[in-house]
Motif scaffolding. Sequence first.
Motif, PDB file in Angstrom:
ATOM      1  N   THR A 123       0.831  -1.211   0.000  1.00  0.00           N
ATOM      2  CA  THR A 123       0.000   0.000   0.000  1.00  0.00           C
ATOM      3  C   THR A 123       0.863   1.258   0.000  1.00  0.00           C
ATOM      4  N   THR A 124       2.121   1.110  -0.436  1.00  0.00           N
ATOM      5  CA  THR A 124       3.027   2.259  -0.403  1.00  0.00           C
ATOM      6  C   THR A 124       2.726   3.253  -1.521  1.00  0.00           C
ATOM      7  N   VAL A 125       2.129   2.796  -2.626  1.00  0.00           N
ATOM      8  CA  VAL A 125       1.804   3.681  -3.735  1.00  0.00           C
ATOM      9  C   VAL A 125       0.500   4.408  -3.425  1.00  0.00           C
ATOM     10  N   LYS A 126       0.496   5.704  -3.613  1.00  0.00           N
ATOM     11  CA  LYS A 126      -0.701   6.492  -3.350  1.00  0.00           C
ATOM     12  C   LYS A 126      -1.789   6.124  -4.355  1.00  0.00           C
ATOM     13  N   LEU A 127      -2.910   5.685  -3.845  1.00  0.00           N
ATOM     14  CA  LEU A 127      -4.012   5.251  -4.697  1.00  0.00           C
ATOM     15  C   LEU A 127      -5.179   6.227  -4.563  1.00  0.00           C
ATOM     16  N   PRO A 128      -5.968   6.361  -5.609  1.00  0.00           N
ATOM     17  CA  PRO A 128      -7.058   7.345  -5.589  1.00  0.00           C
ATOM     18  C   PRO A 128      -8.303   6.813  -4.882  1.00  0.00           C
ATOM     19  N   GLU A 129      -9.243   7.715  -4.721  1.00  0.00           N
ATOM     20  CA  GLU A 129     -10.586   7.320  -4.298  1.00  0.00           C
ATOM     21  C   GLU A 129     -11.446   7.133  -5.533  1.00  0.00           C
ATOM     22  N   ILE A 130     -12.380   6.203  -5.440  1.00  0.00           N
ATOM     23  CA  ILE A 130     -13.338   5.975  -6.521  1.00  0.00           C
ATOM     24  C   ILE A 130     -14.711   6.388  -6.014  1.00  0.00           C
ATOM     25  N   HIS A 131     -15.414   7.198  -6.813  1.00  0.00           N
ATOM     26  CA  HIS A 131     -16.740   7.669  -6.424  1.00  0.00           C
ATOM     27  C   HIS A 131     -17.770   7.179  -7.441  1.00  0.00           C
ATOM     28  N   ILE A 132     -18.793   6.507  -6.945  1.00  0.00           N
ATOM     29  CA  ILE A 132     -19.906   6.047  -7.775  1.00  0.00           C
ATOM     30  C   ILE A 132     -21.188   6.424  -7.039  1.00  0.00           C
ATOM     31  N   LYS A 133     -21.862   7.446  -7.533  1.00  0.00           N
ATOM     32  CA  LYS A 133     -23.032   7.979  -6.819  1.00  0.00           C
ATOM     33  C   LYS A 133     -22.651   8.259  -5.364  1.00  0.00           C
ATOM     34  N   ASP A 134     -23.361   7.646  -4.399  1.00  0.00           N
ATOM     35  CA  ASP A 134     -23.075   7.894  -2.983  1.00  0.00           C
ATOM     36  C   ASP A 134     -22.045   6.932  -2.414  1.00  0.00           C
TER      37      ASP A 134
END
Length: 227
Positions: A123-134
């Motif tokens: 988990t050392t690589v910065k990963l994004p957030e995923i948004h799907i509706k709520d």
Amino acid sequence: MDRVLVVDDNLSIQKLVSVNLQARDYAVDVAGTGEEALRLFKDGAYDLVILDLILPGMSGIDVCALMRQLSDIPIVVLSAREDEELKVRALDTGADDYVTKPFSPKELLARVRAVMRRAKADTTVKLPEIHIKDLTIDLQGRRAFVDSTDMHLTRTEFALLAELAQNQEAVLTHDALLVKVWGPEYRDSNHYLHVYLGRIRKKLGPELDSLLETVPGVGYILHSAAE
């Protein structure tokens, strides 16, 4: 060397599990009661717990709940075939996987390798957030939220939802999901997907469970918007 705590009051199972783990270079401690297991757990630094659900005195469910309050390490529960309700309660409490008795050493070792592989994922690589509706899936923090409320996913549930979310609108086959989330040892274990995706649907709630579509005989899709 990884350390494993085996909790079972059946001495034959204790020996079966311990011998097979030790043969593969795991360090193993055993406990026959929930109280003994918690004492060892608090005193030692373990990498995995294998926990029977039927124990004298304190139940395996209570042991699982207390261990989960103290640590995020993988917990694999053992349950008899007729203990379906207990198995579900254990997963709700935070267990990462389950093995149904009677089991083969090969099956148990496959589960152990898989949960420990997931626990050690980089988990050392910065990963994004995923948004799907709520729905928000925090890949870095390994948490998911519905309308800002934590879904309280287990490690396995999160890994499965994250894999689907990173491949939105694509049909992921049963084998592809099983191999990616659990490992190659789990090919043809489609019942795992039924159990875990059913739990994810429940946690998504009625407003969002339609995001997840079953493609009969093929696999699953996570849509980018609820229908």
